[in-house]
Design an enzyme around this catalytic site. Structure first.
Site, PDB file in Angstrom:
ATOM      1  N   ASP A   1      -6.587 -12.166  -7.860  1.00 20.20           N
ATOM      2  CA  ASP A   1      -7.549 -11.848  -6.809  1.00 20.20           C
ATOM      3  C   ASP A   1      -8.542 -10.778  -7.240  1.00 20.20           C
ATOM      4  O   ASP A   1      -8.389 -10.148  -8.287  1.00 20.20           O
ATOM      5  CB  ASP A   1      -6.806 -11.410  -5.527  1.00 20.20           C
TER       6      ASP A   1
ATOM      7  N   HIS B   1       2.109 -10.115   2.064  1.00 20.97           N
ATOM      8  CA  HIS B   1       1.061 -10.924   1.436  1.00 20.97           C
ATOM      9  C   HIS B   1       1.312 -11.090  -0.054  1.00 20.97           C
ATOM     10  O   HIS B   1       1.929 -10.246  -0.695  1.00 20.97           O
ATOM     11  CB  HIS B   1      -0.348 -10.398   1.749  1.00 20.97           C
TER      12      HIS B   1
ATOM     13  N   GLU C   1      -3.203 -13.233   3.210  1.00 20.29           N
ATOM     14  CA  GLU C   1      -2.730 -12.422   4.330  1.00 20.29           C
ATOM     15  C   GLU C   1      -1.985 -13.291   5.351  1.00 20.29           C
ATOM     16  O   GLU C   1      -2.164 -14.508   5.384  1.00 20.29           O
ATOM     17  CB  GLU C   1      -3.939 -11.777   5.017  1.00 20.29           C
TER      18      GLU C   1
ATOM     19  N   ASN D   1       2.937  -6.300   4.244  1.00 25.57           N
ATOM     20  CA  ASN D   1       3.041  -7.306   5.305  1.00 25.57           C
ATOM     21  C   ASN D   1       3.454  -8.668   4.738  1.00 25.57           C
ATOM     22  O   ASN D   1       3.300  -9.689   5.390  1.00 25.57           O
ATOM     23  CB  ASN D   1       1.703  -7.425   6.057  1.00 25.57           C
TER      24      ASN D   1
HETATM   25  C1  GLP Z   1      -2.735  -5.664  -3.193  1.00 28.39           C
HETATM   26  C2  GLP Z   1      -2.897  -6.858  -4.152  1.00 28.39           C
HETATM   27  C3  GLP Z   1      -1.618  -7.612  -4.333  1.00 28.39           C
HETATM   28  C4  GLP Z   1      -0.483  -6.637  -4.526  1.00 28.39           C
HETATM   29  C5  GLP Z   1      -0.275  -5.836  -3.278  1.00 28.39           C
HETATM   30  C6  GLP Z   1       0.815  -4.798  -3.405  1.00 28.39           C
HETATM   31  O1  GLP Z   1      -3.320  -5.852  -1.961  1.00 28.39           O
HETATM   32  N1  GLP Z   1      -3.918  -7.769  -3.784  1.00 28.39           N
HETATM   33  O2  GLP Z   1      -1.742  -8.523  -5.407  1.00 28.39           O
HETATM   34  O3  GLP Z   1       0.698  -7.321  -4.845  1.00 28.39           O
HETATM   35  O4  GLP Z   1      -1.454  -5.217  -2.866  1.00 28.39           O
HETATM   36  O5  GLP Z   1       0.337  -3.685  -4.071  1.00 28.39           O
HETATM   37  P1  GLP Z   1       1.220  -2.529  -4.632  1.00 28.39           P
HETATM   38  O6  GLP Z   1       1.930  -3.099  -5.797  1.00 28.39           O
HETATM   39  O7  GLP Z   1       0.263  -1.450  -5.012  1.00 28.39           O
HETATM   40  O8  GLP Z   1       2.128  -2.118  -3.549  1.00 28.39           O
END
Ligand code: GLP
Length: 243
Positions: free
Chosen positions: A67, A138, A143, A136
């Site tokens: 992404d 995702h 989302e 959440n």
């Molecule tokens: C972001 C990314 C995800 C990631 C998630 C968790 O929004 N788009 O790909 O897995 O958040 O992030 P973190 O690993 O910093 O908790």
């Protein structure tokens, strides 16, 4: 589904890096689906260390990232393009022309998403997809919603995601509100999936994704349908699961 319980973040990172390096050793010209966020950073550090020791070779690897924020340029230090350069690509011998991140600078969402779907098709499918989990539930930037989106699409980020990611930006107002993300079908088409999760604030998402009902309201729950998923998570992230 396999679950690997680790002591802490470092232990999680080393075990995840072991699985990624096994993939590269077994298939040097593999396609890796890569992720951003704080969860995979430790694994990337470990891979860089093994590369520096001469134990890993990225020269034939192709990568496709999950992404990107819509509107952020490559030189913006919060773009996922920039993140990947800083946390992995510039430290190893991966061929830059074979690293792909959705292009957040393409304004026309349809054009940006079709172009990325075409890239995913042209690399011939993902061998190993690395995933973090949002608080959440995702995955990528898919989302919670009423339906699963299949392919790369433009999403409006939820308030919970904007709040969670605000820690990386100077202020909450600077967090982009939209992103381009691979869809659930893109992710589920990977041959193998490796999910990393660490810390208590992921415990709900881990429990719901791996043990709750399969629903687009918890996008990670779809992973229960994948035939080859490994969850590498620390004790805190697994604290709400009865294993
Ligand atoms: C972001 C990314 C995800 C990631 C998630 C968790 O929004 N788009 O790909 O897995 O958040 O992030 P973190 O690993 O910093 O908790």
């Amino acid at each position: 589904m396999k679950i690997c319980k680790t002591k802490d973040y470092n232990d999680m990172s080393r075990k995840a890096a072991n699985l990624i390096s096994a993939q590269i050793i077994m298939k040097p010209n593999c396609v890796l689906g890569l992720a951003t966020g704080s969860s995979p950073i430790g694994a990337y550090k470990q891979l860089i260390e093994w590369y520096n020791k001469g134990d890993l070779d990225f020269s034939e690897v192709t990568s496709v990232n999950l992404d990107e924020y819509r509107g952020l340029t490559h030189d913006n230090d919060q773009s996922y393009y920039y993140f990947m350069q800083e946390n992995l690509f510039k430290h190893v011998n991966i061929d830059a022309s074979r690293t792909f991140v959705p292009d957040g600078t393409i304004e026309d969402a349809q054009e940006a998403c079709s172009a990325y779907n075409e890239i995913i098709r042209s690399v011939g499918g993902i061998d190993l997809q690395l995933l973090g989990l949002g608080r959440n539930g995702h995955i990528g930037f898919n989302e919670p919603a009423d339906t699963f989106e299949k392919e790369t699409h433009c999403v409006n980020l939820t308030q919970s995601t904007i709040d969670a990611n605000a820690r990386f930006f100077a202020s909450r107002e600077e967090v982009p509100t939209q992103a381009y993300t691979m869809g659930i079908k893109n992710i589920m088409s990977a041959k193998k999936i490796l999910v990393v999760a660490s810390g208590e604030d992921k415990a709900d998402a881990v429990q719901k994704s791996f043990f709750g009902p399969i629903t687009p309201h918890v996008p990670g729950s779809v992973l229960q349908l994948h035939p080859d998923v490994v969850l590498v998570a620390d004790e805190a992230a697994l604290s709400k699961c009865s294993l």
